[in-house]
Enzyme design. Structure first.
Site, PDB file in Angstrom:
ATOM      1  N   ARG A 121       0.811  -1.236   0.000  1.00 15.24           N
ATOM      2  CA  ARG A 121       0.000   0.000   0.000  1.00 15.24           C
ATOM      3  C   ARG A 121       0.842   1.283   0.000  1.00 15.24           C
ATOM      4  O   ARG A 121       0.350   2.346   0.374  1.00 15.24           O
ATOM      5  CB  ARG A 121      -0.984   0.009   1.168  1.00 15.24           C
ATOM      6  CG  ARG A 121      -1.940  -1.156   1.121  1.00 15.24           C
ATOM      7  CD  ARG A 121      -3.161  -0.936   1.962  1.00 15.24           C
ATOM      8  NE  ARG A 121      -4.084  -2.033   1.766  1.00 15.24           N
ATOM      9  CZ  ARG A 121      -4.055  -3.159   2.475  1.00 15.24           C
ATOM     10  NH1 ARG A 121      -3.170  -3.309   3.443  1.00 15.24           N
ATOM     11  NH2 ARG A 121      -4.920  -4.110   2.236  1.00 15.24           N
ATOM     12  N   GLU A 185      11.479  17.331 -24.850  1.00 17.79           N
ATOM     13  CA  GLU A 185      10.761  17.739 -23.633  1.00 17.79           C
ATOM     14  C   GLU A 185      11.301  19.066 -23.104  1.00 17.79           C
ATOM     15  O   GLU A 185      10.580  19.827 -22.466  1.00 17.79           O
ATOM     16  CB  GLU A 185      10.849  16.646 -22.558  1.00 17.79           C
ATOM     17  CG  GLU A 185      10.242  15.307 -22.951  1.00 17.79           C
ATOM     18  CD  GLU A 185       8.716  15.204 -22.782  1.00 17.79           C
ATOM     19  OE1 GLU A 185       8.072  16.211 -22.420  1.00 17.79           O
ATOM     20  OE2 GLU A 185       8.173  14.104 -23.027  1.00 17.79           O
ATOM     21  N   GLU A 237      -3.217  17.209 -11.847  1.00 19.96           N
ATOM     22  CA  GLU A 237      -3.644  17.580 -13.199  1.00 19.96           C
ATOM     23  C   GLU A 237      -5.137  17.891 -13.300  1.00 19.96           C
ATOM     24  O   GLU A 237      -5.847  17.364 -14.151  1.00 19.96           O
ATOM     25  CB  GLU A 237      -3.250  16.481 -14.194  1.00 19.96           C
ATOM     26  CG  GLU A 237      -3.169  16.998 -15.619  1.00 19.96           C
ATOM     27  CD  GLU A 237      -2.582  15.972 -16.579  1.00 19.96           C
ATOM     28  OE1 GLU A 237      -1.515  15.418 -16.282  1.00 19.96           O
ATOM     29  OE2 GLU A 237      -3.205  15.747 -17.621  1.00 19.96           O
ATOM     30  N   HIS A 266       9.576   7.896 -27.313  1.00 20.19           N
ATOM     31  CA  HIS A 266       8.571   8.820 -26.771  1.00 20.19           C
ATOM     32  C   HIS A 266       8.930  10.287 -27.071  1.00 20.19           C
ATOM     33  O   HIS A 266       8.094  11.056 -27.557  1.00 20.19           O
ATOM     34  CB  HIS A 266       8.418   8.600 -25.264  1.00 20.19           C
ATOM     35  CG  HIS A 266       7.492   9.587 -24.621  1.00 20.19           C
ATOM     36  ND1 HIS A 266       6.143   9.656 -24.936  1.00 20.19           N
ATOM     37  CD2 HIS A 266       7.709  10.580 -23.714  1.00 20.19           C
ATOM     38  CE1 HIS A 266       5.581  10.630 -24.241  1.00 20.19           C
ATOM     39  NE2 HIS A 266       6.506  11.207 -23.496  1.00 20.19           N
TER      40      HIS A 266
HETATM   41  N1  GLY Z   1       4.861  14.398 -18.210  1.00 22.86           N
HETATM   42  C1  GLY Z   1       3.719  15.160 -17.909  1.00 22.86           C
HETATM   43  C2  GLY Z   1       3.481  15.373 -16.461  1.00 22.86           C
HETATM   44  O1  GLY Z   1       4.297  15.007 -15.648  1.00 22.86           O
HETATM   45  O2  GLY Z   1       2.456  15.893 -16.093  1.00 22.86           O
END
Ligand code: GLY
Length: 369
Positions: A121, A185, A237, A266
């Site tokens: 967990r 990136e 997010e 990627h």
């Molecule tokens: N790679 C996108 C993020 O970490 O939100």
């Protein structure tokens, strides 16, 4: 050495960026341990190149390190890879108070982080990212996941590391192709929110890719600063963090079509995806075509593809690309989500993009109708 705090209250942690951090790993990890033993998750490539250095550094601080060395490549980031890793962790008898060290690129960081999130967990983990992509993006922010046949990163958890050690020396042995993929990136940060950084990359991209220490250090530091600031504001997010997905809706569809393998890394998919996102923004009159062209120029200067035509597997069937996009976890109620741009350094989240507009755009870009 630069240290950047990811400000998440009681779960705040440091991302240390500099040289010789592998050598310092024992000293830096020891204060996080309840007993002096860790599992180190790595892949055969990274372990062959750098495992002895890390083992010696941990032993130097009296830490018993148990390496779990997995095959390299995206297929390790799977249910099977997770099962193998979990079994090994159980065999070692790791407890809640113990810690996992993820020593590798994005695949190892995402897999080991997800195993840490669910093992008994949840236990702590430390990231020692060994690729540019992992140093500027995947090791920071606590996104952990595995892939399934239906798409990338669909099974995962938010689980923040306790510490990230981004040792720039590790990039000396990184293949040029991996360096370029990670650099996509870096460009992303300029494009999504920092025009001055974008301009700096226009002037200094070759130095970064050539691993000139000062340029590399600035590129990694600025990228991590931006990521840390965004993650601290929106860890899970709900809003602004989605900007970090610039280029990713297109990229994930292309990766799904090319099989998440050597044909398209990627970062390479993200490079092409960002060029597509900027051209799509220009096609919708959101930004100027000059801005789209300028973004494309920086991406192409890094030796990255900017068009579908350059990607192995072209021509892609448009319906398959759209189907992958609809499967993407950012899609809500069948509407497609994209990160689009109003200007260089000015990206925004567009949540209800009409699939028909994307379809015509992709066909104009060379996808098969
Ligand atoms: N790679 C996108 C993020 O970490 O939100």
């Amino acid at each position: 050495m630069t240290s950047i705090t990811v400000g998440l209250g009681a779960r705040a942690y440091e991302v240390e960026i500099g040289e010789n951090l592998v050598e310092a790993a024992g000293r830096k990890i020891a204060p996080l341990l309840k007993r002096a033993r860790v599992a180190v998750v790595s892949d055969t490539n990274v372990w062959g190149l750098h495992g002895a250095r890390l083992s010696a550094a941990l032993a130097g601080s009296g830490i018993e390190a148990h390496p779990i060395v997995l095959p390299p490549g995206e297929q390790t980031k799977s249910f099977e890879g997770l099962a193998t890793l979990s079994d090994r962790l159980l065999e070692l008898g790791l407890d809640r108070g113990d810690l996992i060290v993820a020593f590798g690129g994005g695949v190892i960081g995402d897999l080991a982080g997800f195993a840490a999130a669910i093992y008994k967990r949840g236990i702590d983990f430390v990231q020692i990212p060994t690729t540019l992509l992992a140093q500027v993006d995947s090791s920071v922010g606590g996104k952990t996941a595995i892939d399934t046949a239906r798409g990338k990163n669909l099974i995962g958890a938010f689980h923040q590391p306790r510490l990230v050690l981004a040792d720039l020396d590790l990039l000396d042995t990184l293949a040029d192709r991996e360096m370029r993929a990670g650099y996509a990136e870096v460009i992303k940060y300029g494009l999504l929110g920092d025009f001055a950084f974008f301009e700096w990359l226009e002037a200094n991209g070759a130095a970064v890719l050539g691993r000139e220490p000062k340029a590399l250090s600035h590129a990694v530091t600025r990228s991590v600063q931006m990521k840390a600031e965004i993650v601290a504001e929106d860890e899970t997010e709900q809003g602004r963090r989605a900007l970090l997905n610039l280029g990713h809706t297109f990229a994930h569809a292309l990766e799904a079509e090319t099989g998440y393998g050597e044909d398209l890394l990627h970062g390479e998919a993200v490079g092409a995806g960002m060029a597509l996102a900027l051209r799509f923004s220009a096609a919708r009159n959101l930004c100027s075509s000059q801005d789209a062209h300028r973004a494309e120029t920086v991406i192409a200067a890094a030796g990255l593809a900017t068009t579908l035509v350059q990607i192995p597997g072209h021509p892609f069937a448009v319906e398959r690309l759209i189907a992958h996009m609809a499967q993407d976890k950012k899609a809500e109620d069948g509407r497609l989500t994209f990160i689009l741009a109003r200007k260089l350094g000015g990206a925004f989240v567009a949540k209800d993009v009409d699939a028909a507009a994307v379809r015509s755009f992709l066909v104009a870009e060379g996808a098969r109708s």
